[in-house]
Design a protein around this motif. Structure first.
Motif, short mmCIF file in Angstrom:
data_model
loop_
_atom_site.label_atom_id
_atom_site.label_comp_id
_atom_site.label_asym_id
_atom_site.label_seq_id
_atom_site.Cartn_x
_atom_site.Cartn_y
_atom_site.Cartn_z
N ILE A 79 11.24 35.17 -12.19
CA ILE A 79 10.89 33.83 -10.57
C ILE A 79 9.72 34.18 -9.82
N LYS A 80 9.47 35.73 -9.82
CA LYS A 80 8.46 35.81 -8.26
C LYS A 80 7.52 34.77 -8.26
N HIS A 81 7.16 34.22 -9.12
CA HIS A 81 5.80 33.38 -9.16
C HIS A 81 5.93 32.19 -8.13
N ASN A 82 7.16 31.78 -7.79
CA ASN A 82 7.91 30.52 -7.29
C ASN A 82 8.11 31.03 -5.11
N TYR A 83 7.71 32.77 -5.79
CA TYR A 83 8.30 33.12 -4.29
C TYR A 83 6.94 34.14 -3.26
N GLU A 84 5.68 34.08 -4.38
CA GLU A 84 4.72 34.77 -3.81
C GLU A 84 3.16 33.47 -4.08
N LYS A 85 2.55 34.02 -2.44
CA LYS A 85 2.01 33.38 -2.14
C LYS A 85 0.65 33.50 -2.53
#
Length: 60
Positions: free
Chosen positions: A54-60
């Motif tokens: 899910i890190k792609h949801n929170y990275e800019k």
């Protein structure tokens, strides 16, 4: 087939040193296999919940 048990006995179980080496090798391979299997199971059960999923949801 009767020769197989005697061959295994003569190569592995007859001497304590070879038996101990066989135990160490078997333990290493069992531990490695168990670790990989449990890691795979954990990843499958928690798919979509782990940070790497899910890190792609929170990275800019």
């Amino acid at each position: 087939m009767a020769g197989l048990p005697s061959t295994i006995y003569n190569t592995v179980f007859k001497r304590t040193s070879t038996f101990a080496l066989a135990c160490v090798c078997a333990t290493f391979f069992f531990e490695r296999t168990f670790d990989l299997g449990s890691e795979y199971l954990f990843e499958k059960v928690n798919e979509g919940k782990l940070w790497k999923h899910i890190k792609h949801n929170y990275e800019k």
